[in-house]
Motif scaffolding. Sequence first.
Motif, PDB file in Angstrom:
ATOM      1  N   HIS A  10      18.267  25.661  60.876  1.00 35.52           N
ATOM      2  CA  HIS A  10      19.445  25.240  61.630  1.00 35.52           C
ATOM      3  C   HIS A  10      20.679  25.418  60.762  1.00 35.52           C
ATOM      4  O   HIS A  10      20.588  25.487  59.532  1.00 35.52           O
ATOM      5  CB  HIS A  10      19.309  23.785  62.108  1.00 35.52           C
ATOM      6  CG  HIS A  10      19.242  22.787  60.993  1.00 35.52           C
ATOM      7  ND1 HIS A  10      18.169  21.955  60.793  1.00 35.52           N
ATOM      8  CD2 HIS A  10      20.115  22.478  59.998  1.00 35.52           C
ATOM      9  CE1 HIS A  10      18.384  21.189  59.741  1.00 35.52           C
ATOM     10  NE2 HIS A  10      19.557  21.489  59.233  1.00 35.52           N
ATOM     11  N   SER A  11      21.814  25.507  61.396  1.00 38.98           N
ATOM     12  CA  SER A  11      23.085  25.454  60.683  1.00 38.98           C
ATOM     13  C   SER A  11      24.175  25.096  61.662  1.00 38.98           C
ATOM     14  O   SER A  11      24.294  25.714  62.717  1.00 38.98           O
ATOM     15  CB  SER A  11      23.418  26.793  60.024  1.00 38.98           C
ATOM     16  OG  SER A  11      24.773  26.763  59.593  1.00 38.98           O
ATOM     17  N   HIS A  53      21.443  14.217  57.949  1.00 39.17           N
ATOM     18  CA  HIS A  53      22.517  14.505  56.997  1.00 39.17           C
ATOM     19  C   HIS A  53      23.477  13.321  56.946  1.00 39.17           C
ATOM     20  O   HIS A  53      24.658  13.451  57.208  1.00 39.17           O
ATOM     21  CB  HIS A  53      23.228  15.798  57.388  1.00 39.17           C
ATOM     22  CG  HIS A  53      22.306  16.942  57.701  1.00 39.17           C
ATOM     23  ND1 HIS A  53      21.632  17.050  58.893  1.00 39.17           N
ATOM     24  CD2 HIS A  53      21.923  18.014  56.969  1.00 39.17           C
ATOM     25  CE1 HIS A  53      20.884  18.141  58.884  1.00 39.17           C
ATOM     26  NE2 HIS A  53      21.034  18.743  57.735  1.00 39.17           N
ATOM     27  N   HIS A 115      22.512  17.063  64.173  1.00 40.14           N
ATOM     28  CA  HIS A 115      22.258  18.466  64.543  1.00 40.14           C
ATOM     29  C   HIS A 115      20.893  18.968  64.087  1.00 40.14           C
ATOM     30  O   HIS A 115      20.368  19.910  64.665  1.00 40.14           O
ATOM     31  CB  HIS A 115      23.374  19.373  63.995  1.00 40.14           C
ATOM     32  CG  HIS A 115      23.377  19.499  62.499  1.00 40.14           C
ATOM     33  ND1 HIS A 115      24.039  18.620  61.669  1.00 40.14           N
ATOM     34  CD2 HIS A 115      22.760  20.382  61.668  1.00 40.14           C
ATOM     35  CE1 HIS A 115      23.860  18.962  60.410  1.00 40.14           C
ATOM     36  NE2 HIS A 115      23.087  20.036  60.375  1.00 40.14           N
ATOM     37  N   HIS A 179      19.155  26.712  50.611  1.00 40.97           N
ATOM     38  CA  HIS A 179      20.590  26.562  50.890  1.00 40.97           C
ATOM     39  C   HIS A 179      21.121  25.341  50.162  1.00 40.97           C
ATOM     40  O   HIS A 179      20.379  24.432  49.832  1.00 40.97           O
ATOM     41  CB  HIS A 179      20.903  26.516  52.384  1.00 40.97           C
ATOM     42  CG  HIS A 179      20.340  25.350  53.162  1.00 40.97           C
ATOM     43  ND1 HIS A 179      19.031  24.951  53.096  1.00 40.97           N
ATOM     44  CD2 HIS A 179      20.918  24.498  54.040  1.00 40.97           C
ATOM     45  CE1 HIS A 179      18.833  23.919  53.901  1.00 40.97           C
ATOM     46  NE2 HIS A 179      19.967  23.609  54.485  1.00 40.97           N
ATOM     47  N   PRO A 181      24.321  23.335  50.919  1.00 43.13           N
ATOM     48  CA  PRO A 181      25.577  22.902  51.532  1.00 43.13           C
ATOM     49  C   PRO A 181      26.135  21.668  50.839  1.00 43.13           C
ATOM     50  O   PRO A 181      25.413  20.996  50.101  1.00 43.13           O
ATOM     51  CB  PRO A 181      25.181  22.584  52.985  1.00 43.13           C
ATOM     52  CG  PRO A 181      23.735  22.241  52.920  1.00 43.13           C
ATOM     53  CD  PRO A 181      23.162  23.057  51.795  1.00 43.13           C
ATOM     54  N   VAL A 183      26.414  18.539  50.896  1.00 46.51           N
ATOM     55  CA  VAL A 183      25.971  17.222  51.349  1.00 46.51           C
ATOM     56  C   VAL A 183      26.233  16.240  50.203  1.00 46.51           C
ATOM     57  O   VAL A 183      25.927  16.544  49.050  1.00 46.51           O
ATOM     58  CB  VAL A 183      24.464  17.246  51.714  1.00 46.51           C
ATOM     59  CG1 VAL A 183      23.976  15.872  52.132  1.00 46.51           C
ATOM     60  CG2 VAL A 183      24.202  18.261  52.825  1.00 46.51           C
ATOM     61  N   TRP A 300      26.414  31.020  57.154  1.00 49.26           N
ATOM     62  CA  TRP A 300      25.844  29.799  57.754  1.00 49.26           C
ATOM     63  C   TRP A 300      25.298  28.843  56.697  1.00 49.26           C
ATOM     64  O   TRP A 300      24.741  27.804  57.029  1.00 49.26           O
ATOM     65  CB  TRP A 300      24.709  30.162  58.726  1.00 49.26           C
ATOM     66  CG  TRP A 300      25.167  30.890  59.964  1.00 49.26           C
ATOM     67  CD1 TRP A 300      26.450  31.025  60.410  1.00 49.26           C
ATOM     68  CD2 TRP A 300      24.330  31.562  60.917  1.00 49.26           C
ATOM     69  NE1 TRP A 300      26.463  31.748  61.590  1.00 49.26           N
ATOM     70  CE2 TRP A 300      25.180  32.080  61.922  1.00 49.26           C
ATOM     71  CE3 TRP A 300      22.955  31.762  61.025  1.00 49.26           C
ATOM     72  CZ2 TRP A 300      24.688  32.796  63.018  1.00 49.26           C
ATOM     73  CZ3 TRP A 300      22.460  32.478  62.101  1.00 49.26           C
ATOM     74  CH2 TRP A 300      23.332  32.994  63.095  1.00 49.26           C
ATOM     75  N   ILE A 301      25.436  29.199  55.433  1.00 50.11           N
ATOM     76  CA  ILE A 301      24.797  28.459  54.337  1.00 50.11           C
ATOM     77  C   ILE A 301      23.319  28.268  54.666  1.00 50.11           C
ATOM     78  O   ILE A 301      22.800  27.150  54.746  1.00 50.11           O
ATOM     79  CB  ILE A 301      25.475  27.098  54.065  1.00 50.11           C
ATOM     80  CG1 ILE A 301      27.005  27.215  54.140  1.00 50.11           C
ATOM     81  CG2 ILE A 301      25.039  26.544  52.714  1.00 50.11           C
ATOM     82  CD1 ILE A 301      27.746  25.912  53.801  1.00 50.11           C
TER      83      ILE A 301
END
Length: 315
Positions: A10-11, A53, A115, A179, A181, A183, A300-301
Motif C-alpha cells: 500500500h501507499s 501508522h 489506509h 521502504h 517513510p 513515520v 510512492w515510497i
Amino acid sequence: MTAAAVGLSHSPLIGRNDPAPDVLAAVEDAVETARSFVRAFDPDLVVLYAPDHYNGFFYKEMPPFCLATEANAVGDFGSAAGALSVDTDAARSLARGVLDRGVDLTVSARMTVDHGFVQPLEVLFGGIDKVPVVPVFVNGVATPLGPVSRIRALGTAIGEAAAVLDRRVLFLGSGGLSHDPPVPVLDGAPPRVADALIEGHPPTPEQRARGEERVIQAGRDYAAGSTRMVPINPAWDNLVLDTLESGRLTDVDAWTVEWMGAEGGGSAHEVRTWIAAFASLAATGSYRTTSRFYAPIPEWIAGFAVTTAEQEPNR
Ligand SMILES: O=C(O)CCc1cccc(O)c1O
Ligand SMILES: [Fe+2]
C-alpha cells in the motif's frame, strides 16, 4: 474450507505522486490480475492483516498484533472513513481458536484503522463494506518489535482456526516491502511528539494535513534521490517474495528485526503482514503462487509488490 492469499503493498501516495506512465500501467496490470484472482476465488471471508501508522494504536498500549470484532477507518490520505464490514461472529471464532492454540492474541471490540487496512479493500473490492472481513492489526512500525517467528505463529494459528470454518477464506496482507517513510519514532522524540505517540490525541484537520503533506514531500524527495531515507532494496524485496513463493516459511524465523530494518528501512517490518497471510494459507495445506509482480517505486515510497497464491490442487 478453501483458502487463498494475496499480498499487496500500500501507499497513500498512489494518485498523489505517481511514477512514469509505463510503471503505473504495469502496476495497474498486476492489480487487475489480483482483482481477477479474487473475483474467481469469490471469498466469503477476508482475513486482513495490516499495520497501523499511529492512527489506531499508540504506545499507551501497543500490542504486537490484535484482532478486531468491529472496526472503523479514520479516512487518512483521502481513504474511506467509517465502519468496515467486520464479520463479528467469524472474528470471535477465530480469536477463540487462536487463544486455544496458545498464541496470546489481543482482541479489540472497536479497532481504529487507517489506509493500511482501507487501501487493499478499496483496491480489490471497491470499498470497505463490500465483503465480510476480520481485521488483524500487525505492528510493523512501533519498536520494540518481537521475533518474526511469533508472526508466523499468529498466521498459522489463524489459518488453523479458519480451516474449521466452512468458508472460502482469503488471507490478505497489506504493506511493505522495503521502504522508509517518515513515520515518527518514539525513541528520542521531542516531548510533544512523544506525548502524541503515547496518548494518540486525534489530530486536528490542520495537523493531519501537515503530516500528509510531509509524507507527500518525502515521496518527491525520495524519487529525486535527495534524502537520507533507506533506499528501496529490490534484492531484499525479491528475497522476501522468493521465500513466500517457495513455501519455506520457517526461513523467516531467522530474520532479525535489525537485519530487516537495515536491509529494508524502518517500515520494512510491514512485510510481517505478508508473512502472517502466507503462514495462514500454509496452515491449510500446500500452496502455489499464481502471480507475482514487483517494482521499486520511490515516488510512492514503496518496494511495491502484488502476489496471489492458491491451495495446491489434489490435496
Ligand atoms: O501514514 C504514514 O505516516 C506513512 C504513510 C506511508 C507512506 C509510504 C508508504 C507506506 O506504506 C505508508 O504507510
Ligand atoms: Fe504503510
